[in-house]
Write an enzyme that holds these catalytic residues in place. Structure first.
Site, short mmCIF file in Angstrom:
data_model
loop_
_atom_site.label_atom_id
_atom_site.label_comp_id
_atom_site.label_asym_id
_atom_site.label_seq_id
_atom_site.Cartn_x
_atom_site.Cartn_y
_atom_site.Cartn_z
N GLU A 173 1.11 -0.95 -0.02
CA GLU A 173 -0.20 0.05 -0.07
C GLU A 173 0.79 1.35 -0.22
O GLU A 173 1.36 1.74 0.90
CB GLU A 173 -0.97 0.13 1.34
CG GLU A 173 -2.04 -1.74 1.04
CD GLU A 173 -2.21 -0.77 2.21
OE1 GLU A 173 -2.86 0.07 3.60
OE2 GLU A 173 -4.28 -1.52 2.49
N GLU A 260 -5.94 -7.26 -0.54
CA GLU A 260 -6.44 -7.29 0.64
C GLU A 260 -7.72 -6.67 1.06
O GLU A 260 -8.01 -5.40 0.61
CB GLU A 260 -5.19 -6.06 1.51
CG GLU A 260 -5.37 -6.54 3.61
CD GLU A 260 -4.57 -5.76 3.60
OE1 GLU A 260 -3.01 -5.79 3.36
OE2 GLU A 260 -4.90 -4.45 3.94
C1 IDC Z 1 -2.57 -4.23 11.00
C2 IDC Z 1 -2.60 -5.45 11.23
C3 IDC Z 1 -2.64 -4.44 12.41
C4 IDC Z 1 -1.25 -3.68 12.66
C5 IDC Z 1 -1.01 -2.77 12.11
C6 IDC Z 1 0.20 -2.11 11.23
O1 IDC Z 1 -3.74 -5.58 11.48
O2 IDC Z 1 -2.40 -5.66 14.23
O3 IDC Z 1 -1.29 -3.42 14.78
O4 IDC Z 1 -1.21 -3.31 10.76
O5 IDC Z 1 1.05 -3.53 11.43
C7 IDC Z 1 -3.57 -2.51 5.67
C8 IDC Z 1 -2.26 -2.94 6.29
C9 IDC Z 1 -2.39 -3.79 6.71
C10 IDC Z 1 -3.21 -3.64 7.79
C11 IDC Z 1 -4.67 -3.59 8.30
C12 IDC Z 1 -5.66 -2.83 8.96
O6 IDC Z 1 -2.31 -3.37 4.71
O7 IDC Z 1 -0.31 -3.83 7.10
O8 IDC Z 1 -3.29 -4.44 9.66
N1 IDC Z 1 -4.91 -2.52 7.08
O9 IDC Z 1 -5.07 -1.54 9.64
N2 IDC Z 1 -4.35 -1.57 5.03
C13 IDC Z 1 -5.97 -1.18 5.74
C14 IDC Z 1 -5.80 -1.37 6.27
#
Ligand code: IDC
Length: 333
Positions: A173, A260
């Site tokens: 992303e 995702e």
């Molecule tokens: C989130 C995980 C969370 C972690 C965070 C930071 O769910 O546990 O602490 O990342 O590393 C994304 C991202 C994905 C995110 C997810 C939810 O690709 O890494 O995971 N998210 O926030 N994009 C939109 C949402």
């Protein structure tokens, strides 16, 4: 037959047998899944009995490989295929966060590569496609660790060029104001590194604003074949306006891959928005867009598929799943 001719014939026979054996050795180590290719905006089978048909990939993403390595195991992958009807798994390898590929030490890097390798092998054995995800997030722009990415993907492509089940996702992303132009320049370099070894593998490119600006990519897509573009959504945050963007990109001929998604909000928390979630699922199914859900873990957050009280790492029953897990599995079955 003269003695000499006889000798020649036996030499030829030996060679044929040898080639036959090594050939089957390669195929038994590599995945037996049909090859994939991109045709128009669709992902289709490029070989096998379903050749030419749309491949509706559906599956789940691991959480960060460094943080939840226990879910990368054969039984997990095989049981998700059997019980949840997934056909794809994504290996999310963070680059910049704690113990990320580019921020941890060399032992950590080795451990991550081993997890990826195990993941590819387990997926092949389970009959699953597998996405190797270069999970940029807090690094914002893929240019931050561009040279590491080029080296990593070159190594992966060399290793997996005969694995028909491997898909490369080269930047999860892009965010923090990174433009499509920047992402495009990065992508061209990484794609060329992959193509040194693998001319055909499907490559998914992230889009600006956390993989939402597919319209920007549609205006100036990359050159070359078998390239798709990521669209990410969290139904609690992203609604009709993002589907409109996606629809417009499809109309311009951009192949989309939802590598995702979840139906809570974009933080990975908050409540589930099932109404919006249903709209998204019918959009994906109608347009035959491949999709992968976040995330295979028991972390105490809404976007986890497994309950935090559950210690199992495979063969989950319905009562081991969170509300999101139950909803997702019902959609995929
Ligand atoms: C989130 C995980 C969370 C972690 C965070 C930071 O769910 O546990 O602490 O990342 O590393 C994304 C991202 C994905 C995110 C997810 C939810 O690709 O890494 O995971 N998210 O926030 N994009 C939109 C949402």
């Amino acid at each position: 037959m003269s003695k000499r001719k006889g000798l020649l014939w036996s030499a030829c026979l030996a060679l044929v047998l040898l080639l036959g054996f090594t050939g089957s050795g390669i195929t038994s180590r590599a995945a037996k899944l049909p090859r994939l290719k991109v045709s128009g905006t669709k992902l289709v089978y490029a070989s096998g009995s379903k050749k030419g048909k749309t491949a509706q990939l559906k599956g789940v993403s691991t959480h960060g490989l460094s943080w939840f390595p226990e879910y990368v195991n054969q039984k997990a992958f095989s049981s998700m295929k059997k019980d949840w009807k997934i056909n794809t798994v994504r290996l999310a390898m963070y680059t910049a966060e704690y113990n990320g590929y580019c921020t941890g030490d060399s032992a950590n890097r080795k451990a991550l590569e081993k997890l990826v390798d195990n993941g590819v092998r387990y997926a092949a054995k389970a009959g699953l496609y597998v996405i190797i995800d270069w999970h940029i997030l807090s690094d914002g722009s893929p240019e931050t660790y561009q040279s590491q990415a080029v080296a990593f993907f070159r190594k992966m492509a060399k290793k997996y060029k005969n694995n028909t089940n491997v898909i490369y996702e080269i930047c999860n992303e892009p965010n923090g104001g990174t433009s499509w132009n920047t992402v495009r320049g990065y992508a061209a370099k990484v794609i060329s590194a992959i193509r040194t070894y693998d001319k055909n593998a499907v490559i998914v490119v992230g889009t600006p604003t956390w993989s939402q600006d597919v319209d920007a990519a549609a205006r100036n897509p990359l050159k070359g074949k078998n390239i798709m573009y990521s669209l990410h959504f969290y139904a609690g945050t992203h609604g009709q306006w993002l589907r409109d963007k996606a629809q417009a990109a499809l109309q311009e001929g951009l192949p989309l891959f939802v590598t995702e998604f979840a139906i809570c909000d974009a933080s990975g928390n908050g409540s589930l928005n099932k109404t919006e979630g249903k709209k998204w699922m019918s959009f994906l199914k109608k347009n035959k867009i491949p999709y992968v859900a976040w995330s295979l873990s028991n972390k105490a957050e809404t976007a986890s598929l497994i309950k935090s009280s559950c210690r199992r790492t495979s063969d989950w029953s319905a009562s081991d799943l969170t509300a999101w897990g139950k909803w997702l599995v019902a959609q995929m079955k």
